[in-house]
Design an enzyme around this catalytic site. Structure first.
Site, PDB file in Angstrom:
ATOM      1  CD  GLU A 110      -2.061 -10.243  -0.971  1.00  0.00           C
ATOM      2  OE1 GLU A 110      -3.286 -10.037  -1.076  1.00  0.00           O
ATOM      3  OE2 GLU A 110      -1.376  -9.764  -0.050  1.00  0.00           O
ATOM      4  CD  GLU A 127       0.759  -6.322  -0.529  1.00  0.00           C
ATOM      5  OE1 GLU A 127      -0.133  -6.353   0.335  1.00  0.00           O
ATOM      6  OE2 GLU A 127       0.532  -6.431  -1.754  1.00  0.00           O
TER       7      GLU A 127
END
Ligand SMILES: *[C@@H]1O[C@H](CO)[C@@H](O)[C@H](O)[C@H]1NC(C)=O
Length: 420
Positions: free
Chosen positions: A207, A313
């Site tokens: 991320e 995720e």
């Protein structure tokens, strides 16, 4: 350009014709079998919302991430707490349970400080032996393990889950940070190069904050290219590994990455995208049916993208009610305790122990879970966040299995037509 890098780059260019004839043999048949997995969140990288008790026990409200956990307590206290946590939060039994739940992958977040603590950085080392244990346990239970670098020097996103909660990330703007991160990926790549059947993939950075603009995105693009070299050529020669590089979309639409690391110079690249539906006021305000429809609508972008695309995720949770989810001491949008949010309703019965969940809420969790699994398998598959949570059963795969909103066999749908 360092000599080794120049060597690798020329090897890459020079061998492009041969590359297209060489066939990569990943340790998992990506492209023909679906990835079904869980993350081992909050183990080797602390997250206040996954283990709130570790943070509450400090008695210090300024301790909001692993950095301050190590900085604002005496060394022995912090080290003892970390070692106790590393020894107990995840054990081989968890790997056995994950395998018997029909899953084939675990993704294991680890921070840069397991490898390299620089001057002025308070982090405490000691995670590496647990990474080694996890690799052995994955092998014992026939699970594939993804090593996921979740925190980089300077922080790539400023979230507490990068290790350091800060206002603006500084990984991308400091070449020393990037160089250190490349060095760590080289270390990881050579550690696992000869066991692709256990560690088929490395995720070189979780991320990066692409929404912060072009400086982050251009650093990230270059870093994915460098990581490709580091992961696919770990031997310091033109010999290739079978290890796959799992890049992250940096919060950009998949279309932003069209054509990136594709073509005959690239083999063994997969894309990781994370899908959450609770980190804005409008998302928490959505109805159950809207949450399900939004999940179902993702199928064509996932199936149409040119790399293997894994939703690395996601969660059946649909609120941000979990304690400390938005940060220790930060409230939730759902009940309006987050600064500036107006609130949708009470968080009671939405998170915490499943014993407080109504049967209609558990039915929704099952439906939302199935809608996502069905959709994400239109891509290369999925890895739920996360296996275990202290006090937020809506996020816990383990709690979902125990309480019935996640089936023991992940292909055993109750609502096979939920997206039709
Ligand atoms: C860049 O990051 C390194 C740590 O990786 C740090 O020592 C150095 O002070 C930083 N440089 C600047 C200009 O902030």
């Amino acid at each position: 350009m360092p000599v080794l890098r120049r060597l690798l780059v020329s090897a890459l260019l020079g061998l492009s014709f041969i590359n297209s004839a060489v066939s990569l043999t990943p340790g998992f048949p990506y492209g023909s079998e679906k990835v079904r997995g869980v993350n081992l969140g909050g183990w080797l990288v602390l997250e206040p919302w996954i283990t709130p008790s570790m943070f509450d026990k400090t008695g210090n409200s300024k301790i909001v991430d692993e950095w301050t956990f190590c900085q604002l307590q005496d060394h022995t206290t912090a080290l003892n707490a970390l070692q106790n946590h590393w020894n107990t939060w995840i054990t081989e039994d968890d790997f056995a349970d994950i395998a018997s739940a029909g899953l084939n992958h675990v993704r294991l977040p680890i921070g840069y400080w397991a490898f390299d603590v620089g001057p002025g950085e308070p982090y405490i080392k000691g995670q590496l032996p647990y990474l080694q244990k996890a690799i052995t346990w994955a092998s014992n239970h026939n699970l594939k393990l993804i090593v996921d670098l979740h925190g980089a020097p300077g922080s790539q996103n400023g979230y507490d889950n990068s290790g350091h909660r800060i206002g603006f990330p500084t990984w991308h703007s400091n070449q020393t940070n990037i160089d250190r991160t490349n060095q760590i990926i080289k270390t990881i790549a050579s550690m696992v190069a000869d066991s692709p059947e256990v560690v088929p993939i490395i995720a070189p950075l979780n991320e990066p904050a692409g929404y912060d603009g072009d400086a982050v995105l251009s650093a990230t693009r270059q870093y994915w290219l460098d990581s490709y070299g580091n992961i696919r050529y770990p031997y310091g020669s033109a010999k290739q590994s079978n290890t796959v590089e799992l890049i992250h979309d940096a919060f950009q639409p998949l279309s932003y990455w069209n054509g990136f690391e594709t073509g005959s110079n690239f083999q063994g690249v997969a894309m990781d995208t994370h899908i959450y539906q609770m980190f804005s006021d409008s998302q928490v305000a959505m109805s159950n049916q809207q949450h399900i429809s939004q999940a179902c609508s993702m199928g064509s972008s996932l199936s149409g993208f040119d790399l293997w695309t894994i939703v690395g995720e996601w969660t059946p949770a649909s609120t941000d009610c979990a304690k400390y989810l938005n940060g220790r001491g930060v409230g939730s949008r759902y009940d309006g305790s987050y600064s500036g949010s107006s609130g949708v309703g009470s968080c009671t019965g939405k998170t915490g122990s499943a014993s407080s969940f109504s049967s209609s809420y558990k039915t929704f969790l099952r439906q939302f879970w199935e809608a996502q699994v069905i959709t994400y398998e239109k891509g290369e598959g999925w890895i739920q966040w996360t296996w275990k949570v202290e006090d937020a059963d809506d996020w816990s795969y383990q709690a979902g299995l125990k309480n019935g909103w996640i089936p023991q066999d992940p292909t055993d749908y109750k609502y096979p037509n939920i997206c039709n």
